[in-house]
Design a protein around this motif. Structure first.
Motif, PDB file in Angstrom:
ATOM      1  N   VAL A 126     -49.563 -33.130  48.036  1.00 53.07           N
ATOM      2  CA  VAL A 126     -49.061 -33.365  49.108  1.00 53.07           C
ATOM      3  C   VAL A 126     -47.616 -32.508  49.076  1.00 53.07           C
ATOM      4  O   VAL A 126     -47.044 -31.901  49.705  1.00 53.07           O
ATOM      5  CB  VAL A 126     -48.961 -34.564  49.531  1.00 53.07           C
ATOM      6  CG1 VAL A 126     -48.086 -34.598  50.829  1.00 53.07           C
ATOM      7  CG2 VAL A 126     -50.443 -35.270  50.244  1.00 53.07           C
ATOM      8  N   VAL A 127     -46.672 -33.029  47.899  1.00 53.78           N
ATOM      9  CA  VAL A 127     -45.685 -32.656  47.490  1.00 53.78           C
ATOM     10  C   VAL A 127     -45.500 -31.179  47.318  1.00 53.78           C
ATOM     11  O   VAL A 127     -44.658 -30.489  47.725  1.00 53.78           O
ATOM     12  CB  VAL A 127     -45.179 -33.268  46.252  1.00 53.78           C
ATOM     13  CG1 VAL A 127     -43.791 -32.871  45.601  1.00 53.78           C
ATOM     14  CG2 VAL A 127     -44.972 -34.898  46.474  1.00 53.78           C
ATOM     15  N   ARG A 128     -46.386 -30.513  46.496  1.00 53.01           N
ATOM     16  CA  ARG A 128     -46.585 -29.078  46.484  1.00 53.01           C
ATOM     17  C   ARG A 128     -46.584 -28.534  47.968  1.00 53.01           C
ATOM     18  O   ARG A 128     -46.058 -27.279  47.945  1.00 53.01           O
ATOM     19  CB  ARG A 128     -47.694 -28.783  45.958  1.00 53.01           C
ATOM     20  CG  ARG A 128     -47.543 -28.975  44.058  1.00 53.01           C
ATOM     21  CD  ARG A 128     -48.517 -28.261  43.418  1.00 53.01           C
ATOM     22  NE  ARG A 128     -48.384 -28.915  41.988  1.00 53.01           N
ATOM     23  CZ  ARG A 128     -48.919 -29.794  41.396  1.00 53.01           C
ATOM     24  NH1 ARG A 128     -49.901 -30.412  42.060  1.00 53.01           N
ATOM     25  NH2 ARG A 128     -48.794 -30.005  40.007  1.00 53.01           N
ATOM     26  N   MET A 129     -47.298 -28.955  48.808  1.00 55.22           N
ATOM     27  CA  MET A 129     -47.337 -28.389  50.039  1.00 55.22           C
ATOM     28  C   MET A 129     -46.164 -28.342  50.974  1.00 55.22           C
ATOM     29  O   MET A 129     -45.758 -27.688  51.773  1.00 55.22           O
ATOM     30  CB  MET A 129     -48.714 -29.212  51.007  1.00 55.22           C
ATOM     31  CG  MET A 129     -50.017 -28.769  50.504  1.00 55.22           C
ATOM     32  SD  MET A 129     -51.353 -30.085  51.235  1.00 55.22           S
ATOM     33  CE  MET A 129     -51.047 -29.462  52.991  1.00 55.22           C
ATOM     34  N   LEU A 130     -45.174 -29.356  50.419  1.00 54.48           N
ATOM     35  CA  LEU A 130     -43.909 -29.562  50.953  1.00 54.48           C
ATOM     36  C   LEU A 130     -43.068 -28.593  50.458  1.00 54.48           C
ATOM     37  O   LEU A 130     -41.909 -28.605  50.756  1.00 54.48           O
ATOM     38  CB  LEU A 130     -43.474 -30.914  50.923  1.00 54.48           C
ATOM     39  CG  LEU A 130     -44.393 -31.914  51.909  1.00 54.48           C
ATOM     40  CD1 LEU A 130     -43.834 -33.543  51.838  1.00 54.48           C
ATOM     41  CD2 LEU A 130     -44.265 -31.596  53.650  1.00 54.48           C
ATOM     42  N   GLY A 131     -43.346 -27.641  49.456  1.00 52.08           N
ATOM     43  CA  GLY A 131     -42.538 -26.940  48.706  1.00 52.08           C
ATOM     44  C   GLY A 131     -41.510 -27.295  47.516  1.00 52.08           C
ATOM     45  O   GLY A 131     -40.718 -26.856  47.022  1.00 52.08           O
ATOM     46  N   ALA A 132     -42.142 -28.539  46.963  1.00 51.00           N
ATOM     47  CA  ALA A 132     -41.591 -29.048  45.815  1.00 51.00           C
ATOM     48  C   ALA A 132     -42.510 -29.058  44.655  1.00 51.00           C
ATOM     49  O   ALA A 132     -43.697 -28.971  44.856  1.00 51.00           O
ATOM     50  CB  ALA A 132     -41.110 -30.452  46.040  1.00 51.00           C
ATOM     51  N   ASP A 133     -41.760 -29.152  43.453  1.00 54.39           N
ATOM     52  CA  ASP A 133     -42.624 -29.257  42.227  1.00 54.39           C
ATOM     53  C   ASP A 133     -42.466 -30.476  41.579  1.00 54.39           C
ATOM     54  O   ASP A 133     -41.504 -30.940  40.842  1.00 54.39           O
ATOM     55  CB  ASP A 133     -42.016 -28.222  40.972  1.00 54.39           C
ATOM     56  CG  ASP A 133     -42.924 -28.161  39.967  1.00 54.39           C
ATOM     57  OD1 ASP A 133     -43.873 -28.888  39.897  1.00 54.39           O
ATOM     58  OD2 ASP A 133     -42.496 -27.365  38.963  1.00 54.39           O
ATOM     59  N   PRO A 134     -43.696 -31.235  41.593  1.00 50.00           N
ATOM     60  CA  PRO A 134     -43.526 -32.692  41.138  1.00 50.00           C
ATOM     61  C   PRO A 134     -43.253 -32.817  39.572  1.00 50.00           C
ATOM     62  O   PRO A 134     -43.246 -33.734  39.169  1.00 50.00           O
ATOM     63  CB  PRO A 134     -44.934 -33.202  41.702  1.00 50.00           C
ATOM     64  CG  PRO A 134     -45.809 -32.089  41.905  1.00 50.00           C
ATOM     65  CD  PRO A 134     -44.869 -30.759  42.274  1.00 50.00           C
ATOM     66  N   ASN A 135     -43.694 -31.648  38.861  1.00 49.02           N
ATOM     67  CA  ASN A 135     -43.568 -31.860  37.589  1.00 49.02           C
ATOM     68  C   ASN A 135     -42.136 -31.404  37.086  1.00 49.02           C
ATOM     69  O   ASN A 135     -41.571 -31.560  35.813  1.00 49.02           O
ATOM     70  CB  ASN A 135     -44.547 -30.492  36.659  1.00 49.02           C
ATOM     71  CG  ASN A 135     -45.903 -31.065  36.824  1.00 49.02           C
ATOM     72  OD1 ASN A 135     -46.347 -32.221  36.676  1.00 49.02           O
ATOM     73  ND2 ASN A 135     -46.502 -29.890  37.415  1.00 49.02           N
ATOM     74  N   LYS A 136     -41.242 -30.920  37.969  1.00 49.95           N
ATOM     75  CA  LYS A 136     -39.779 -30.646  37.625  1.00 49.95           C
ATOM     76  C   LYS A 136     -38.797 -31.668  37.961  1.00 49.95           C
ATOM     77  O   LYS A 136     -38.522 -31.769  39.100  1.00 49.95           O
ATOM     78  CB  LYS A 136     -39.646 -29.233  38.391  1.00 49.95           C
ATOM     79  CG  LYS A 136     -38.062 -28.608  37.939  1.00 49.95           C
ATOM     80  CD  LYS A 136     -37.853 -27.423  38.901  1.00 49.95           C
ATOM     81  CE  LYS A 136     -36.485 -26.841  38.384  1.00 49.95           C
ATOM     82  NZ  LYS A 136     -36.174 -25.657  39.303  1.00 49.95           N
ATOM     83  N   MET A 137     -38.972 -32.657  37.095  1.00 49.02           N
ATOM     84  CA  MET A 137     -37.981 -33.586  37.432  1.00 49.02           C
ATOM     85  C   MET A 137     -36.478 -33.460  36.819  1.00 49.02           C
ATOM     86  O   MET A 137     -36.493 -32.873  35.584  1.00 49.02           O
ATOM     87  CB  MET A 137     -38.523 -35.136  36.717  1.00 49.02           C
ATOM     88  CG  MET A 137     -39.924 -35.081  37.043  1.00 49.02           C
ATOM     89  SD  MET A 137     -40.275 -36.663  37.840  1.00 49.02           S
ATOM     90  CE  MET A 137     -41.811 -36.871  38.348  1.00 49.02           C
ATOM     91  N   ASP A 138     -35.452 -34.061  37.391  1.00 46.49           N
ATOM     92  CA  ASP A 138     -33.997 -33.798  36.842  1.00 46.49           C
ATOM     93  C   ASP A 138     -34.001 -34.537  35.463  1.00 46.49           C
ATOM     94  O   ASP A 138     -34.538 -35.816  35.685  1.00 46.49           O
ATOM     95  CB  ASP A 138     -33.030 -34.379  38.101  1.00 46.49           C
ATOM     96  CG  ASP A 138     -32.992 -33.512  39.370  1.00 46.49           C
ATOM     97  OD1 ASP A 138     -33.180 -32.058  39.056  1.00 46.49           O
ATOM     98  OD2 ASP A 138     -32.605 -34.175  40.301  1.00 46.49           O
ATOM     99  N   GLY A 139     -33.446 -33.806  34.621  1.00 42.95           N
ATOM    100  CA  GLY A 139     -33.308 -34.613  33.304  1.00 42.95           C
ATOM    101  C   GLY A 139     -32.117 -35.754  33.352  1.00 42.95           C
ATOM    102  O   GLY A 139     -31.448 -35.740  34.600  1.00 42.95           O
ATOM    103  N   ASP A 140     -31.856 -36.321  32.367  1.00 50.44           N
ATOM    104  CA  ASP A 140     -30.796 -37.351  32.212  1.00 50.44           C
ATOM    105  C   ASP A 140     -29.708 -36.441  31.773  1.00 50.44           C
ATOM    106  O   ASP A 140     -28.518 -37.305  31.343  1.00 50.44           O
ATOM    107  CB  ASP A 140     -31.286 -38.433  31.158  1.00 50.44           C
ATOM    108  CG  ASP A 140     -32.562 -39.189  31.632  1.00 50.44           C
ATOM    109  OD1 ASP A 140     -32.599 -39.206  32.915  1.00 50.44           O
ATOM    110  OD2 ASP A 140     -33.016 -39.652  30.923  1.00 50.44           O
TER     111      ASP A 140
END
Length: 433
Positions: free
Chosen positions: A155-169
């Protein structure tokens, strides 16, 4: 329903509310943890920090587990409360209608707001404790958590976002600056200023702090030899540039101690002076201070001559100047402390034209622009677009300024008022000069 079964259901309802509060507080506590403090505690061997850090490596799985558990508990809680209401009331419709009215504020207060507020106030205590249950629970429910995450990621990918790309610290420079500011009493004010100064080294170049060419003191080999001897005997500098005729014809750098040692032994001649010299070290203009600091360290040098794109010498930058950008002034030399700023009785300051804008701003807490000319003389000349005559008055960045002396196409001295006056007072000051 008999008394025992009703009591059992009430106890089960209470247990489910506690379970819901656990999941709610766990979510807030885990997400509110200071990631940098968590890493520090984990490196120190704190068991709770290690568990929490491991769970937060995949926050999507952690959130999936908590939300699955919380929703399952809340649904079961609603069903059980409805069944209990039906058993206590003769009217089923009334029981179904009253259940959400009574249950909602109870769940909202005791299973959501209160535990989440408590977790936000004490994130470490609650997160480290809850990780004892969450870690084995994640192993037990992993297939269901994985399935839920897989579907939600689609669902997240369908909305145009990459769930594996998380902001680092990682922190940006401005974010790190905010962290230092917000440290408060944890970091002494003096140390805060030093840390901020280190961050500023990237923004400042060697031209901002160098000794300008017009103020360089060196040994001209074309001078009378007795004058050179007297110059060495009275010098306040440790490393002195040696040139012949013009500063651009640089021969090298001599350490005053070595020259004075020769002088004391009566062996001070041109040849022995040339033998004691070290090759000059040149620094391109525009070099950031943090880069130059590393260059000084790598090349084992303490000063360098700043040159422009044509190779002409513009000034000298020293290791001491860079260190003073970090720790502040530490020299006890009165000549160095003067800095060319002389207070007057009327509240104004007579300033040497060769002083750097950055130094002037720091000494008098002014706001002259630092992204243009590097000296006050250059700033005045750029503003007027000509070499000013003595007595010329103007307003630079809102400050009244009067040219007091010009020589060799530069402003030698100027009078500056360090306060922003209104138009009438500024005009009166300038008219009276």
């Amino acid at each position: 329903m008999d008394e025992i079964s009703t009591g059992s259901m009430l106890l089960l309802l209470l247990f489910l509310i506690l379970c819901s509060a656990f999941f709610s507080s766990s979510e807030t506590g885990m997400m509110a943890l200071n990631r940098y403090r968590l890493k520090h505690l984990a490196k120190q061997g704190h068991k709770g920090a290690k568990r929490a850090s491991k769970l937060l490596e995949r926050p999507d799985r952690l959130l999936g587990l908590i939300l699955i558990g919380n929703n399952f508990v809340n649904i079961l809680l609603t069903s059980l409360a409805t069944a209990l209401a039906i058993s206590l009331l003769s009217d089923d419709s009334l029981a179904v209608a009253l259940t959400p009215v009574i249950l909602t504020p109870i769940v909202l207060i005791f299973a959501e707001v209160a535990p989440k507020t408590l977790a936000a106030l004490n994130p470490e205590k609650l997160a480290f404790t809850s990780s004892i249950i969450l870690k084995p629970l994640l192993v037990l429910m992993y297939p269901l958590v994985w399935l839920v995450n897989w579907i939600s990621n689609i669902v997240v990918r369908m909305l145009g976002a990459d769930p594996n790309k998380m902001d680092g610290d990682s922190l940006s420079q401005e974010e790190l600056r905010t962290v230092v500011h917000e440290a408060g009493g944890m970091i002494p004010k003096r140390h805060q200023q030093m840390l901020l100064s280190i961050l500023d080294l990237e923004k400042v170049t060697v031209e901002d702090i160098m000794i300008p060419r017009t103020e360089l003191i060196g040994i001209d080999l074309e001078d009378d030899w007795q004058d050179i001897v007297e110059q060495l005997a009275n010098t306040q500098h440790t490393r002195i540039p040696v040139f012949e005729g013009d500063i651009n014809n640089i021969q090298g750098i001599v350490h005053a101690r070595n020259a004075l040692h020769l002088l004391a032994k009566g062996r001070f001649t041109r040849d022995t002076l040339m033998q004691q010299m070290r090759d000059a070290y040149f620094v391109p203009e525009g070099t950031p201070l943090h880069t130059q600091l590393l260059n000084f360290q790598r090349k084992k040098r303490r000063n360098g001559l700043v040159v422009d794109e044509y190779g002409d010498i513009q000034g000298m930058v020293t290791l001491e100047d860079i260190l003073e950008e970090i720790v502040g002034e530490f020299t006890t030399d009165t000549a160095s402390l003067d800095k060319g700023v002389h207070p007057q009785e009327d509240g104004s300051f007579v300033v040497d034209g060769g002083i750097s804008i950055r130094e002037l701003n720091r000494l008098l807490s002014l706001t002259f622009p630092e992204d243009g000319p590097k000296t006050l003389s250059g700033l005045i000349t750029e503003y007027l677009e000509e070499i000013p005559e003595q007595g010329t008055s103007m307003r630079l960045a809102g400050y009244p300024v009067e040219v007091m002396q010009t020589k060799d196409n530069t402003v030698k001295k100027a009078r500056v008022l360090p306060e922003l006056f209104d138009e009438a007072k500024a005009k009166q000051f300038l008219d009276n000069r």
